[in-house]
Design an enzyme around this catalytic site. Sequence first.
Site, mmCIF file in Angstrom:
data_model
loop_
_atom_site.group_PDB
_atom_site.id
_atom_site.type_symbol
_atom_site.label_atom_id
_atom_site.label_comp_id
_atom_site.label_asym_id
_atom_site.label_seq_id
_atom_site.Cartn_x
_atom_site.Cartn_y
_atom_site.Cartn_z
ATOM 1 N N ASP A 58 1.163 -1.281 -0.128
ATOM 2 C CA ASP A 58 0.428 -0.120 0.511
ATOM 3 C C ASP A 58 0.736 0.915 -0.334
ATOM 4 O O ASP A 58 2.088 1.608 0.429
ATOM 5 C CB ASP A 58 -0.610 -0.068 1.221
ATOM 6 N N SER A 123 -7.228 13.630 -13.505
ATOM 7 C CA SER A 123 -9.071 13.670 -14.021
ATOM 8 C C SER A 123 -9.444 14.721 -14.510
ATOM 9 O O SER A 123 -9.463 15.592 -14.644
ATOM 10 C CB SER A 123 -9.119 12.883 -13.210
ATOM 11 N N ALA A 124 -9.669 15.023 -16.342
ATOM 12 C CA ALA A 124 -10.966 15.895 -16.189
ATOM 13 C C ALA A 124 -11.784 16.099 -15.198
ATOM 14 O O ALA A 124 -12.238 17.212 -15.071
ATOM 15 C CB ALA A 124 -11.762 15.056 -17.572
ATOM 16 N N THR A 125 -12.128 14.512 -14.010
ATOM 17 C CA THR A 125 -12.793 15.506 -12.546
ATOM 18 C C THR A 125 -12.821 16.704 -12.405
ATOM 19 O O THR A 125 -13.898 17.896 -11.765
ATOM 20 C CB THR A 125 -13.319 14.720 -11.907
ATOM 21 N N TYR A 147 -14.077 12.653 -5.090
ATOM 22 C CA TYR A 147 -13.434 11.735 -5.329
ATOM 23 C C TYR A 147 -12.582 13.325 -6.267
ATOM 24 O O TYR A 147 -11.529 13.182 -6.294
ATOM 25 C CB TYR A 147 -13.848 11.461 -6.053
ATOM 26 N N LYS A 151 -8.437 14.176 -5.701
ATOM 27 C CA LYS A 151 -7.629 14.842 -7.739
ATOM 28 C C LYS A 151 -6.943 15.995 -7.294
ATOM 29 O O LYS A 151 -5.792 16.515 -7.570
ATOM 30 C CB LYS A 151 -8.783 14.468 -8.940
ATOM 31 N N TYR A 175 -7.014 12.913 -17.384
ATOM 32 C CA TYR A 175 -7.116 11.960 -18.185
ATOM 33 C C TYR A 175 -9.096 11.824 -18.823
ATOM 34 O O TYR A 175 -9.433 12.420 -17.275
ATOM 35 C CB TYR A 175 -7.443 10.078 -17.577
ATOM 36 N N GLY A 292 -24.423 14.629 -9.629
ATOM 37 C CA GLY A 292 -23.189 15.227 -9.498
ATOM 38 C C GLY A 292 -22.717 14.961 -11.191
ATOM 39 O O GLY A 292 -21.376 14.762 -11.489
HETATM 40 P P1 NAD Z 1 -8.319 0.587 -11.143
HETATM 41 O O1 NAD Z 1 -8.739 1.115 -9.984
HETATM 42 O O2 NAD Z 1 -8.464 0.112 -12.076
HETATM 43 O O3 NAD Z 1 -6.273 1.301 -10.919
HETATM 44 C C1 NAD Z 1 -5.858 1.837 -9.639
HETATM 45 C C2 NAD Z 1 -5.177 0.750 -8.965
HETATM 46 O O4 NAD Z 1 -4.124 1.045 -7.477
HETATM 47 C C3 NAD Z 1 -5.333 -0.758 -8.610
HETATM 48 O O5 NAD Z 1 -5.163 -1.406 -9.134
HETATM 49 C C4 NAD Z 1 -5.984 -0.611 -6.505
HETATM 50 O O6 NAD Z 1 -5.963 -2.082 -6.544
HETATM 51 C C5 NAD Z 1 -4.528 0.379 -6.357
HETATM 52 N N1 NAD Z 1 -4.750 0.669 -5.023
HETATM 53 C C6 NAD Z 1 -5.657 1.339 -5.093
HETATM 54 N N2 NAD Z 1 -5.289 2.551 -3.623
HETATM 55 C C7 NAD Z 1 -4.044 1.998 -3.508
HETATM 56 C C8 NAD Z 1 -3.724 2.288 -2.782
HETATM 57 N N3 NAD Z 1 -3.299 3.059 -1.175
HETATM 58 N N4 NAD Z 1 -1.450 1.320 -2.943
HETATM 59 C C9 NAD Z 1 -1.738 0.875 -3.476
HETATM 60 N N5 NAD Z 1 -2.930 0.283 -4.691
HETATM 61 C C10 NAD Z 1 -4.003 0.812 -4.829
HETATM 62 O O7 NAD Z 1 -7.938 2.854 -12.071
HETATM 63 P P2 NAD Z 1 -7.640 2.810 -12.835
HETATM 64 O O8 NAD Z 1 -9.189 3.082 -13.323
HETATM 65 O O9 NAD Z 1 -6.772 2.085 -13.729
HETATM 66 O O10 NAD Z 1 -7.175 4.982 -12.355
HETATM 67 C C11 NAD Z 1 -6.093 5.005 -12.772
HETATM 68 C C12 NAD Z 1 -5.701 5.609 -11.911
HETATM 69 O O11 NAD Z 1 -6.148 7.347 -13.171
HETATM 70 C C13 NAD Z 1 -6.348 5.772 -10.486
HETATM 71 O O12 NAD Z 1 -5.755 6.752 -10.096
HETATM 72 C C14 NAD Z 1 -7.866 7.493 -11.604
HETATM 73 O O13 NAD Z 1 -8.199 8.213 -10.517
HETATM 74 C C15 NAD Z 1 -7.443 7.474 -12.801
HETATM 75 N N6 NAD Z 1 -8.646 8.530 -13.116
HETATM 76 C C16 NAD Z 1 -9.016 6.682 -14.218
HETATM 77 C C17 NAD Z 1 -10.100 6.811 -14.742
HETATM 78 C C18 NAD Z 1 -10.736 6.110 -15.677
HETATM 79 O O14 NAD Z 1 -12.618 6.555 -15.734
HETATM 80 N N7 NAD Z 1 -10.580 5.278 -14.657
HETATM 81 C C19 NAD Z 1 -10.492 8.266 -15.752
HETATM 82 C C20 NAD Z 1 -10.040 9.868 -14.658
HETATM 83 C C21 NAD Z 1 -8.366 9.302 -13.539
#
Ligand code: NAD
Length: 336
Positions: A58, A123-125, A147, A151, A175, A292
């Site tokens: 973690d 994120s675009a958020t 969330y 970010k 993203y 939201g």
């Molecule tokens: P995901 O949940 O598939 O991947 C995130 C990974 O991080 C997971 O494998 C999870 O197990 C791990 N994780 C979470 N907290 C952790 C911690 N404290 N220590 C170690 N590992 C941890 O998500 P994703 O879609 O691959 O997104 C990746 C990143 O991109 C994230 O930061 C997310 O906020 C950002 N993001 C995603 C999207 C989307 O729509 N998928 C859009 C914009 C931004």
Amino acid sequence: MRILVCGGTGYIGSHTSVVLAQMGHEVRILDNLSNSSPVVVERIGLISGRRVEFIKGDIRDRHSLADGLAGGVDVVIHFAALKSVADSCARPLEYFDNNISGTINLLQAMTAAGVRHLVFSSSATVYGNAKQVPVTEESPLQVVNPYGRTKLVMEDLIRDYCVSHPEFGATLLRYFNPVGAHPSGQIGEGPIGTPGNLMPYLTLVAAGKRPFLQVFGNDYPTPDGTGVRDYIHVMDLAEAHVSALSYVSRNPGATPINLGTGRGYSVLELIQTFERICGVEVPYRIVERRAGDVAALWADATKAQELLGWRARFDLEKMCEDAWRWQVGNPDGYPT
Ligand code: NAD
Ligand code: UDP
């Protein structure tokens, strides 16, 4: 380069790790598996033909991070976060702890290990309810849910850190809506539990695992009334990280960069494209707006092209085709 990929077994991290490994980079993944499966590590090895190192840990745990950064790391790519908007409204403190405390901990560990380059998943958020689209990196930033707040706070604290450490370089990659899967069908979006995002839910419906898709509102001020988003193929995103690696290695300071295609599609357009390309029907019902949600958001992706020399290559058809191949080949996601 030697790269620590935090959150590397997740959706975007796994696709990026494949591309990095294929390019000959040394990839070490640190992930607590809170939203991913250890099977991903094998699949990355299978597709890339290269071994990637995996540490189950973690980012809030100093010892795990020390292990992750041991032996010299050139760049950290930080995907590790909780990412569900709805969940963040129900459990904000867990999001603050995981995402914000985790990022502070990571920066402290990077300082101790002398690592000076960070590629961060924003994120675009952070644009919230943008008044004008497309959004540029200079558009006003706004929080609309916990969330999004994490970010924005993470971006801010990385910015402040860069000011106090002038040699440190970070890209804040914003993203838009990542969809699709690796063309091999071996890795894709395999969240634990019911997906909240449109494409993974849509493919479950197409596969007959859910009776219908709920379309959240058709009274938005958009051409067909449904929400408009900038969907981007996850392999395009993966490629953008490769460009970001070389950018952060050469440029100190914090640089926000939009990663989108620059084109928006409505929910109904996505459903129709999916049905046409995959030859499957997607039953849907129009329901109330989801709390939201914003009406329309898409990127001005000019800066990514100028700074990273990157632009998205894949169209919506390819995104649907690859998402469907992943669903058909892995009807229950990754094996547990
Ligand atoms: P995901 O949940 O598939 O991947 C995130 C990974 O991080 C997971 O494998 C999870 O197990 C791990 N994780 C979470 N907290 C952790 C911690 N404290 N220590 C170690 N590992 C941890 O998500 P994703 O879609 O691959 O997104 C990746 C990143 O991109 C994230 O930061 C997310 O906020 C950002 N993001 C995603 C999207 C989307 O729509 N998928 C859009 C914009 C931004
Ligand atoms: N959406 C929908 N039904 C779903 C999931 C999403 O109609 O089951 C809509 C949502 O309202 C938005 C678009 O699809 O207009 C993209 O939603 P997603 O959750 O994938 O991304 P985000 O809201 O983060 O942009």
